[in-house]
Design a protein around this motif. Sequence first.
Motif, mmCIF file in Angstrom:
data_model
loop_
_atom_site.group_PDB
_atom_site.id
_atom_site.type_symbol
_atom_site.label_atom_id
_atom_site.label_comp_id
_atom_site.label_asym_id
_atom_site.label_seq_id
_atom_site.Cartn_x
_atom_site.Cartn_y
_atom_site.Cartn_z
ATOM 1 N N PHE A 281 0.773 -1.259 -0.109
ATOM 2 C CA PHE A 281 -0.080 -0.038 0.170
ATOM 3 C C PHE A 281 0.784 1.283 -0.043
ATOM 4 O O PHE A 281 1.614 1.475 0.635
ATOM 5 N N ARG A 282 0.595 2.235 -1.029
ATOM 6 C CA ARG A 282 1.285 3.655 -0.837
ATOM 7 C C ARG A 282 0.853 4.350 0.103
ATOM 8 O O ARG A 282 -0.536 4.588 0.327
ATOM 9 N N THR A 283 1.646 4.668 1.195
ATOM 10 C CA THR A 283 1.446 5.357 2.384
ATOM 11 C C THR A 283 2.181 6.758 2.583
ATOM 12 O O THR A 283 3.358 6.602 2.629
ATOM 13 N N LEU A 284 1.456 7.673 3.038
ATOM 14 C CA LEU A 284 1.997 8.898 3.237
ATOM 15 C C LEU A 284 1.908 8.970 5.034
ATOM 16 O O LEU A 284 0.933 9.001 5.497
ATOM 17 N N THR A 285 3.241 9.375 5.423
ATOM 18 C CA THR A 285 3.058 9.473 6.958
ATOM 19 C C THR A 285 3.545 11.014 7.141
ATOM 20 O O THR A 285 4.431 11.499 6.748
ATOM 21 N N CYS A 286 2.625 11.841 7.963
ATOM 22 C CA CYS A 286 2.812 13.182 8.390
ATOM 23 C C CYS A 286 3.137 13.453 9.832
ATOM 24 O O CYS A 286 2.573 12.500 10.688
ATOM 25 N N ALA A 287 3.520 14.378 10.341
ATOM 26 C CA ALA A 287 3.799 14.683 11.760
ATOM 27 C C ALA A 287 3.557 16.237 11.897
ATOM 28 O O ALA A 287 4.032 16.871 10.855
ATOM 29 N N PRO A 288 3.234 16.887 12.979
ATOM 30 C CA PRO A 288 3.482 18.406 12.923
ATOM 31 C C PRO A 288 4.455 19.073 13.263
ATOM 32 O O PRO A 288 4.895 20.094 12.674
ATOM 33 N N THR A 289 5.721 18.183 13.456
ATOM 34 C CA THR A 289 7.018 18.874 13.807
ATOM 35 C C THR A 289 8.121 17.753 13.160
ATOM 36 O O THR A 289 7.712 16.800 12.773
ATOM 37 N N ASN A 290 9.306 18.511 12.912
ATOM 38 C CA ASN A 290 10.373 17.800 12.329
ATOM 39 C C ASN A 290 10.898 16.762 13.188
ATOM 40 O O ASN A 290 11.187 15.689 12.777
ATOM 41 N N ALA A 291 10.882 16.738 14.364
ATOM 42 C CA ALA A 291 11.296 15.816 15.349
ATOM 43 C C ALA A 291 10.660 14.733 15.248
ATOM 44 O O ALA A 291 11.039 13.533 15.592
ATOM 45 N N ALA A 292 9.355 14.954 15.303
ATOM 46 C CA ALA A 292 8.047 13.912 15.338
ATOM 47 C C ALA A 292 8.336 13.110 14.142
ATOM 48 O O ALA A 292 8.309 11.759 14.159
ATOM 49 N N ILE A 293 8.566 13.624 12.795
ATOM 50 C CA ILE A 293 8.579 12.954 11.638
ATOM 51 C C ILE A 293 9.870 12.077 11.678
ATOM 52 O O ILE A 293 9.987 10.889 10.977
ATOM 53 N N LEU A 543 6.384 4.258 0.733
ATOM 54 C CA LEU A 543 6.252 4.973 1.884
ATOM 55 C C LEU A 543 6.743 6.179 2.436
ATOM 56 O O LEU A 543 7.960 6.417 2.297
ATOM 57 N N LEU A 544 6.288 7.321 2.210
ATOM 58 C CA LEU A 544 6.882 8.558 2.268
ATOM 59 C C LEU A 544 6.514 9.265 3.913
ATOM 60 O O LEU A 544 5.304 9.123 4.291
ATOM 61 N N PHE A 545 7.573 9.973 4.091
ATOM 62 C CA PHE A 545 7.580 10.497 5.525
ATOM 63 C C PHE A 545 7.767 12.225 5.172
ATOM 64 O O PHE A 545 8.605 12.617 4.476
ATOM 65 N N CYS A 546 7.103 13.204 5.770
ATOM 66 C CA CYS A 546 7.312 14.480 5.788
ATOM 67 C C CYS A 546 6.420 15.105 6.975
ATOM 68 O O CYS A 546 5.562 14.669 7.507
ATOM 69 N N THR A 547 6.851 16.352 7.240
ATOM 70 C CA THR A 547 6.013 17.294 8.255
ATOM 71 C C THR A 547 4.428 17.437 7.039
ATOM 72 O O THR A 547 4.211 17.402 5.997
ATOM 73 N N ILE A 565 -3.121 5.922 1.770
ATOM 74 C CA ILE A 565 -3.446 5.986 3.021
ATOM 75 C C ILE A 565 -2.643 6.972 3.808
ATOM 76 O O ILE A 565 -1.577 7.310 3.233
ATOM 77 N N MET A 566 -3.171 7.698 4.676
ATOM 78 C CA MET A 566 -2.135 8.761 5.218
ATOM 79 C C MET A 566 -2.241 8.430 6.784
ATOM 80 O O MET A 566 -3.332 8.287 7.358
ATOM 81 N N VAL A 567 -1.218 8.456 7.298
ATOM 82 C CA VAL A 567 -0.695 8.254 8.828
ATOM 83 C C VAL A 567 -0.279 9.553 9.422
ATOM 84 O O VAL A 567 0.506 10.122 8.850
ATOM 85 N N ILE A 568 -0.978 9.997 10.468
ATOM 86 C CA ILE A 568 -0.553 11.363 10.898
ATOM 87 C C ILE A 568 -0.259 11.049 12.430
ATOM 88 O O ILE A 568 -0.915 10.548 13.260
ATOM 89 N N ASP A 569 1.025 10.927 12.778
ATOM 90 C CA ASP A 569 1.720 10.939 14.126
ATOM 91 C C ASP A 569 1.760 12.190 15.053
ATOM 92 O O ASP A 569 1.785 13.433 14.225
ATOM 93 N N GLU A 570 1.393 12.067 16.230
ATOM 94 C CA GLU A 570 1.309 13.217 16.963
ATOM 95 C C GLU A 570 -0.013 14.130 16.393
ATOM 96 O O GLU A 570 0.226 15.357 16.457
ATOM 97 N N LEU A 574 -1.473 18.784 15.825
ATOM 98 C CA LEU A 574 -1.346 19.515 14.583
ATOM 99 C C LEU A 574 -2.987 19.982 14.213
ATOM 100 O O LEU A 574 -3.971 19.403 14.371
ATOM 101 N N LYS A 575 -2.696 21.297 14.180
ATOM 102 C CA LYS A 575 -3.893 22.341 13.822
ATOM 103 C C LYS A 575 -4.796 21.494 12.802
ATOM 104 O O LYS A 575 -4.228 21.141 11.862
ATOM 105 N N GLU A 576 -6.235 21.529 12.804
ATOM 106 C CA GLU A 576 -7.010 20.738 11.977
ATOM 107 C C GLU A 576 -6.695 21.594 10.231
ATOM 108 O O GLU A 576 -6.723 20.886 9.390
ATOM 109 N N CYS A 577 -6.723 22.711 10.448
ATOM 110 C CA CYS A 577 -6.480 23.441 9.300
ATOM 111 C C CYS A 577 -5.203 22.926 8.493
ATOM 112 O O CYS A 577 -5.074 23.116 7.068
ATOM 113 N N GLU A 578 -4.140 22.693 9.212
ATOM 114 C CA GLU A 578 -3.004 22.214 8.643
ATOM 115 C C GLU A 578 -3.053 20.837 8.136
ATOM 116 O O GLU A 578 -2.215 20.556 6.990
#
Length: 802
Positions: A281-293, A543-547, A565-570, A574-578
């Motif tokens: 599965f092609r998946t994008l993983t995001c996080a609000p901060t650089n440290a988290a991602i 499998l892609l990782f970015c803020t 698929i999108m996975v959001i860590d932390e 993360l502000k909903e608008c972001e």
Amino acid sequence: MFGCSKISGNHPEILLMDGILVENIPQEFESVEQYFESYKHPLLEETRAELHSSMEIISNAPFAEVIAFDESKPYGKNLYDVKVDSWRNRFSVLGKEPYKTLPGDILVLANAIPEDVSDLQRTGRQWAFVTVTKIQEDENEDNSTSTSFKVKGSKDIGDDAGIQKSLFLIFLINTVTNKRIWNALHMSGNLEIIKNVLSTNSLIEEDGDLCCAQRDGSWDEKFVTSVTSKLNESQTKAVLACLHKKHCNHKSAVELIWGPPGTGKTKTTSTLLFTLLKMGFRTLTCAPTNAAITTVASCTLKLVKESFETNNWSGALFFSLGDILLFGSKERLQFGLDIEEIHLDYRVKRLTECLGPLTGWRHCFASMIDLLEDCVSQYKIFLENESLKEREHNNENEIKKKAGSISKRECNSFLDFLRKRFVSTSPSVKNCILVFCTHLPEKTVLEQNFQNMVSLIGLLESFETLLIQDNVESEVLKELFSRSKLPADIPLSSMDMPFLLYKKRSECLSVLRTINGSFNLLDRLSGMSKRSIEEYCLQKASLLFCTASSSYKLHSVPMEQPLSIMVIDEAAQLKECESTIPLQLPGLRHAILFGDECQLPAMVESNISREAGFGRSLFERLRSLGHSKHLLNIQYRMHPSISFFPNLKFYHKQILDSPNVKRKSHEKHYLSWPMFGPYSFINIVGGREEKDDVRRSRRNMVEVAVVMKILLKLYKAWCGSEQKFSVGVISPYAAQVVAIQERLGRKYDNLDGFAVKVKSVDGFQGGEEDIIIISTVRCNSYGSIGFVSNPQRTNAALTRAR
């Protein structure tokens, strides 16, 4: 400079920002249009507040003197090429990394350095806002600042002769994330997930949908069982729930995974991502901060490498990582060498090196094939060239012949010649193979090609091992290598070293020719620019990782196979608008949010926007609407005495202590005094809180001294012991963090077994150390307790220690 006022009225409360009405953001939305509109005015107010805040401390901001300022033609109006000497005050931004110029920076261009914001209004002062649009590409990567860049002015600066005499640039804020959010709110891209989270009705419909047709064995049960075998029951249930929802492809779904401190949220996230990767599965993983991602990327990469080692794939010569990609600003991500190999810039650089027309893989392969095929002919040419050089040398020294004979230069033997040429040619071939095997996605290269490349590295190393043996006769080898075929009547007993080399050479040539003729993909890539190779990597990775902010880049990349698929860590930070930036990517159908609304929310500068709900996350809003969530209910970090209060206060006793934290060995006494148990409260008599030099934050220098004394005692207790332990010093106030860092200096750096980190509470979210020292700072007669009044920040501070 910027005015705002509050207007009280009937609910929803309405706030006024320089003539713009800021309304409370509702819990539920009637339409997508209302959803997007609700965030626009709070975003504008937040940007205004950030700019206002930075202008108030402009005297302490990074600044540089302009040494070149020219109109940038023919690219557009009010565009200029700028060069500055160097940036001063780079380290003055409290609690932040040293300043480095980046696209999206808003700067003040002025004919003097202002002492405060009102100083810009003085008679004779001229100034304008400029925005950095591009950094010079040839800038030294190792340089700590960027000194050459393009800017766009808020007005025509070139015609203003007065401002040209003496120029300075002063940094204010970076607006990239806010601009991306603004564009996302006007984008109307893929709305499938967004429509699904607008109201309670859509959530109830989703949760009541029980038609997951593929629940009974739609994946490799043995594989999934083996992957989740290291997870506890609650973690396994969370992973399986996400996989089941993924197979209900008739409808989009949103899953919430609630991960309180120490419950293995990152481990669960990385296990899920590894499973999705292996299931294709092609998946994008995001996080609000650089440290988290970078943290979740590092953990996932570790699982991938462990799987290669377990399966002994390619003999552990390398790891095939082309399906995993981390992208974003290298300066901001600040990742270590452990994940550099999956970063986009590094990958593009390595691939570009091996795809160049003069030094790339075609050249390397051709050189090696020519050497192995025609080494005898090349040796003869070498001898002729050496003979020519010798004659020229003799002619130059003709006058010396009478004094005595000149000794003839000794020509290298065929064996020496072959050894030197092979040793100089082989590394570049092996380097190209390793780069391709590591950085090209598996699905884009035929399995046979991968096997051939792995085989070739082994063959080249075997050939070199045989070649450097002492029992190789040069003339015999030369005679043998001059033949196109071995004589049929050679007995097996005479298969000595020259004949083994001959056979190994034939095997190398065979594989080299096979790869050289079958890698059409590389020929297509060889004609690409760096930008095209970058796009190719983004298109093909699984499998892609970015803020969340950096995911904006993907909207301009055409995808042959969309991310589903999108996975959001932390996610609760993360502000909903972001989150609307990645949620609208084409093809996305499923979102999985990992978070904990009992910990830190997103930072919001504007009180108006904060009251309007601008900092609320999608995770928090869905929970308030009754969306179900999977609780990770066993904590593995904290001693039970530490976990007791947070569990009682924030998690209603739902979290269990794992057996490992209950063991006697987990209760360590680093200092012998009775006061130092799992929890120690120290009353600082005589402490005094004060504002910092720019009156933006608070510090308590008596507490700083006490922190330093405790660290010294811990260090002395550690000296001579064989145990390793780490100390984290945290404070809610940036000025206190800076004061402790300045007093600490590099005193405990580079010690093997004793580590000290000093960060803000917000900067430490997601982290953990053996010992945590919390400097609360506040000490006043009017009973103001500051950060302790914020339960989420208090929870984050109290749950970092083991």
